[in-house]
Design an enzyme around this catalytic site. Structure first.
Site, PDB file in Angstrom:
ATOM      1  CD  GLU A   1     -28.429 -34.371  36.968  1.00 16.27           C
ATOM      2  OE1 GLU A   1     -29.068 -34.201  35.915  1.00 16.27           O
ATOM      3  OE2 GLU A   1     -28.964 -34.292  38.099  1.00 16.27           O
TER       4      GLU A   1
ATOM      5  CD  GLU B   1     -39.175 -27.325  36.512  1.00 17.37           C
ATOM      6  OE1 GLU B   1     -37.957 -27.169  36.681  1.00 17.37           O
ATOM      7  OE2 GLU B   1     -39.891 -28.047  37.205  1.00 17.37           O
TER       8      GLU B   1
HETATM    9  N1  LIG Z   1     -29.884 -25.944  40.983  1.00 20.11           N
HETATM   10  C1  LIG Z   1     -29.976 -26.883  40.082  1.00 20.11           C
HETATM   11  O1  LIG Z   1     -30.366 -26.656  38.936  1.00 20.11           O
HETATM   12  C2  LIG Z   1     -29.571 -28.277  40.461  1.00 20.11           C
HETATM   13  C3  LIG Z   1     -29.443 -29.281  39.479  1.00 20.11           C
HETATM   14  C4  LIG Z   1     -28.997 -30.542  39.860  1.00 20.11           C
HETATM   15  C5  LIG Z   1     -28.691 -30.802  41.183  1.00 20.11           C
HETATM   16  N2  LIG Z   1     -28.856 -29.817  42.112  1.00 20.11           N
HETATM   17  C6  LIG Z   1     -28.517 -30.049  43.510  1.00 20.11           C
HETATM   18  O2  LIG Z   1     -27.137 -30.295  43.594  1.00 20.11           O
HETATM   19  C7  LIG Z   1     -26.857 -31.073  44.740  1.00 20.11           C
HETATM   20  C8  LIG Z   1     -25.909 -32.180  44.374  1.00 20.11           C
HETATM   21  O3  LIG Z   1     -24.712 -31.583  43.943  1.00 20.11           O
HETATM   22  P1  LIG Z   1     -23.342 -32.382  43.934  1.00 20.11           P
HETATM   23  O4  LIG Z   1     -23.538 -33.683  43.297  1.00 20.11           O
HETATM   24  O5  LIG Z   1     -22.319 -31.460  43.378  1.00 20.11           O
HETATM   25  O6  LIG Z   1     -23.094 -32.718  45.467  1.00 20.11           O
HETATM   26  P2  LIG Z   1     -22.369 -31.942  46.651  1.00 20.11           P
HETATM   27  O7  LIG Z   1     -22.448 -30.502  46.507  1.00 20.11           O
HETATM   28  O8  LIG Z   1     -22.892 -32.553  47.892  1.00 20.11           O
HETATM   29  O9  LIG Z   1     -20.848 -32.367  46.457  1.00 20.11           O
HETATM   30  C9  LIG Z   1     -20.512 -33.719  46.607  1.00 20.11           C
HETATM   31  C10 LIG Z   1     -19.285 -33.908  47.493  1.00 20.11           C
HETATM   32  O10 LIG Z   1     -18.120 -33.616  46.725  1.00 20.11           O
HETATM   33  C11 LIG Z   1     -17.268 -32.753  47.475  1.00 20.11           C
HETATM   34  N3  LIG Z   1     -16.513 -31.967  46.515  1.00 20.11           N
HETATM   35  C12 LIG Z   1     -16.919 -30.889  45.832  1.00 20.11           C
HETATM   36  N4  LIG Z   1     -15.965 -30.506  44.976  1.00 20.11           N
HETATM   37  C13 LIG Z   1     -14.932 -31.346  45.149  1.00 20.11           C
HETATM   38  C14 LIG Z   1     -13.676 -31.466  44.524  1.00 20.11           C
HETATM   39  N5  LIG Z   1     -13.285 -30.651  43.546  1.00 20.11           N
HETATM   40  N6  LIG Z   1     -12.852 -32.451  44.935  1.00 20.11           N
HETATM   41  C15 LIG Z   1     -13.226 -33.307  45.924  1.00 20.11           C
HETATM   42  N7  LIG Z   1     -14.428 -33.255  46.527  1.00 20.11           N
HETATM   43  C16 LIG Z   1     -15.263 -32.282  46.139  1.00 20.11           C
HETATM   44  C17 LIG Z   1     -18.218 -31.956  48.300  1.00 20.11           C
HETATM   45  O11 LIG Z   1     -17.563 -31.339  49.354  1.00 20.11           O
HETATM   46  C18 LIG Z   1     -19.226 -33.013  48.716  1.00 20.11           C
HETATM   47  O12 LIG Z   1     -18.741 -33.746  49.801  1.00 20.11           O
HETATM   48  C19 LIG Z   1     -28.181 -31.570  45.247  1.00 20.11           C
HETATM   49  O13 LIG Z   1     -28.549 -30.819  46.370  1.00 20.11           O
HETATM   50  C20 LIG Z   1     -29.143 -31.291  44.107  1.00 20.11           C
HETATM   51  O14 LIG Z   1     -30.444 -31.046  44.537  1.00 20.11           O
HETATM   52  C21 LIG Z   1     -29.268 -28.576  41.777  1.00 20.11           C
END
Ligand SMILES: NC(=O)c1ccc[n+]([C@@H]2O[C@H](COP(=O)([O-])OP(=O)(O)OC[C@H]3O[C@@H](n4cnc5c(N)ncnc54)[C@H](O)[C@@H]3O)[C@@H](O)[C@H]2O)c1
Length: 361
Positions: free
Chosen positions: A182, A241
């Site tokens: 990202e 959006e």
């Molecule tokens: N709302 C928005 O504007 C927006 C923008 C982009 C993505 N998203 C959404 O975000 C999600 C993806 O988010 P993500 O990439 O954070 O994934 P996620 O929330 O699944 O986290 C990824 C993994 O990392 C672990 N984790 C979290 N913090 C940690 C830490 N400090 N140390 C170790 N492990 C940790 C989590 O438990 C999980 O297993 C998707 O559902 C996507 O659609 C939303």
């Protein structure tokens, strides 16, 4: 009485602070409660983050909803379970949902905050790089359905975001790189974000990529701040959006299709977005919408962060069918954000015939 009544509603503008520091995680709870003084709240926290930081965070077990990890948890059943928890705890509009975790936790917890009692307070504590630079800011909250990702959701701004850089240290390599996808996205859309300053993100990433890969806190702080500034510049101009905000979906239409075709089990969100960025650069180059130099610049930066181009066994016809169901698509056309020049993008319709003709997509 007239039989037509016009209703004019002034949109409420909500401003909120984004705190960025690398303070002791143990101080976070007090900081939030000192700033907001919520008498009742529910902390929605990812299971992994609870295991790693539960003790340090110090929230009482009665105030926690621990969400299992993974995109598939962002579902309607868990949404209902969190709502039930809010009811059991007797939360009301003055109470708060505090989301502690990555984008999955932030999205589902935010959707609860937006809808329980038609809206309650919402605090974001992003703990992944992806959530720090992207999902915790801007107010998109959602859950997935069997038909696709983020299909049920709304726009709901948090009261505050607390970014603590220490959380990033425990992310595994894959999740860290997922967030970097990202970050790299912002380098390709920077100039179209209409921000107050030229941050030169492409060049910054290009020069300092090793420090960033090494998670050097000074560089991390800088890229998080720049990405947030860029995102804020976009979402304050177009919260829902209608236009400009679509540029944030750069790489996402194809990326979401990849996630969906693999039932969200094969790729992290960021990995899928990285392949989406490769796809759209290949497409733009093949259709001569960008010159070879820019395509090469893009590939070089992606490679520096370990995002390699790859063709998949998933048939492009199927991916196209999924892309047609994307929220951004209309009945026939797939809308994509295309690169035009270094740092600039624009929305356009994907030429499906060309994609199908060029067998190597
Ligand atoms: N709302 C928005 O504007 C927006 C923008 C982009 C993505 N998203 C959404 O975000 C999600 C993806 O988010 P993500 O990439 O954070 O994934 P996620 O929330 O699944 O986290 C990824 C993994 O990392 C672990 N984790 C979290 N913090 C940690 C830490 N400090 N140390 C170790 N492990 C940790 C989590 O438990 C999980 O297993 C998707 O559902 C996507 O659609 C939303």
């Amino acid at each position: 009485m007239p039989n037509k009544i016009d209703v004019e509603i002034e949109e409420k503008r909500k401003s909120y602070p984004i705190n960025i520091d690398s303070d002791n995680v143990e101080n976070l709870k007090n900081k939030i409660l000192k700033d907001f003084n919520f008498s009742k709240y529910l902390v929605v926290i990812s299971e992994k983050v609870y295991k790693l930081y539960g003790k340090q965070l110090g929230f009482s077990k009665d105030d926690l909803f621990i969400l299992k990890d993974g995109e598939i948890q962002k579902n309607i059943k868990n949404y209902q379970k969190i709502l039930q928890c809010c009811e059991k705890k007797g939360l009301n509009r003055k109470s708060a949902i505090i989301a502690v975790g990555g984008g999955v936790v932030g999205d589902i917890a935010g959707f609860v905050a937006a809808t329980f009692m038609r809206g309650m307070n919402f605090i974001q504590v992003p703990t992944t790089l992806l959530a720090c630079v992207d999902s915790s800011v801007g107010g998109k909250v959602a859950i997935d359905t069997e038909y696709g990702k983020n299909l049920v959701g709304t726009f709901y701004q948090p009261n505050a975001v607390y970014i603590n850089l220490n959380f990033i240290n425990t992310l595994d390599e894959r999740q860290y790189k997922s967030g970097l996808a990202e970050v790299v996205k912002y380098a390709f859309i920077e100039k179209s974000c209409e921000a107050r300053f030229d941050y030169g993100l492409y060049d910054f990433l290009s020069v300092h990529y090793q420090k960033i890969l090494d998670r050097d806190l000074r560089f991390l702080e800088k890229i998080i701040k720049v990405c947030i500034e860029l995102k804020i510049s976009v979402v304050t101009k177009d919260e829902k959006e209608a236009g400009l905000r679509k540029i944030l979906n750069f790489g996402h239409t194809y990326g979401h299709a990849l996630e969906k075709i693999t039932n969200y089990k094969t790729f992290t969100h960021g990995e899928a977005v990285a392949y989406g960025i490769h796809f759209i650069f290949n497409y733009a180059h093949k259709l001569k919408l960008i010159d070879a130099n820019y395509k090469e610049l893009a590939v070089v930066l992606m490679h520096k962060f370990g995002f390699f181009d790859k063709t998949f066994k998933y048939p492009i016809e199927k991916l196209i069918e999924i892309m047609k169901k994307d929220k951004k698509a209309d009945d026939e056309n797939i809308k994509v954000i295309l690169p035009t020049m270094k740092g600039y993008v624009k929305e356009d319709i994907l030429n499906i015939n060309e994609v199908l003709l060029k067998s190597d997509f």
